[in-house]
Design an enzyme around this catalytic site. Sequence first.
Site, PDB file in Angstrom:
ATOM      1  N   TYR A 170       0.836  -1.198   0.000  1.00  0.00           N
ATOM      2  CA  TYR A 170       0.000   0.000   0.000  1.00  0.00           C
ATOM      3  C   TYR A 170       0.874   1.253   0.000  1.00  0.00           C
ATOM      4  CZ  TYR A 170      -2.991   3.720   1.760  1.00  0.00           C
ATOM      5  OH  TYR A 170      -3.650   4.923   1.917  1.00  0.00           O
ATOM      6  N   ALA A 171       1.890   1.281   0.859  1.00  0.00           N
ATOM      7  CA  ALA A 171       2.780   2.434   0.914  1.00  0.00           C
ATOM      8  C   ALA A 171       3.425   2.689  -0.443  1.00  0.00           C
ATOM      9  CB  ALA A 171       3.849   2.226   1.990  1.00  0.00           C
TER      10      ALA A 171
END
Length: 245
Positions: free
Chosen positions: A155-156
């Site tokens: 996600y990051a």
Amino acid sequence: MQSIDGNTVVITGASAGIGRATAHAVATAGANVVLAARRLDRLEDIATTLEREHDITATPVSTDVTERKQVDELVEAAVDEHGALDALVNNAGLVFEGEVETMDDEDYHTMMDVNTDGMFYASRAALPHLKKTDGTVVFVASFAGQYPRSSNPVYAATKWWTRGFAHSLQGQVGGDGVAVSVVNPSEVRTEFGSGRGEQSKDRYDEGAVTDPEAIGAAIRFMLRQEDVDTVSEMNLYRRDKFETF
């Protein structure tokens, strides 16, 4: 700051949270909104409320941002309905937390498809129309796109991609009059994370972290910049964020 009264704004991920709050924020300034998400029933309810409270036109369009054809049809519907497009808010996104070594292919590809491909498809479809109106693309990125995150590396990474794509896109289309802005929230009390596990609005008490209305107001501020200006990037975090990070 310029008026956005009568402008047309497409918002992805508009059925809840930041997307819904953004729709209300720009509608208070007189903008017409085209609401995109997969949950059409929710969009229809939001559209009805927006039209009743703000005397604007709100158009719900069922859209899966991972499907290129649906995204193209979303933008076409906005232009057909209103004759022009003034802004795109790239908000749709999701997160699955987990260890990289145990993450399955489906979770990985779903995050990549929604958080990167979806923003690319929407931007590509909108740009020819935004060049005609000196319009704005807003990307909803994240605190996670600036600082390493052990809980959700994939996600990051998608949010680092979002920021890199947005800033590079500004270099490509700025000369055509298009503004590109990025907003980076940290925790926001929304349904985010509802695909699995606890929702952020249940995890945090009211007033403990940022409310989606604050992000919506920030996006409205970005859209109201004079044609010569753009808000390149805005960080909107709770005041004690760095005590606990």
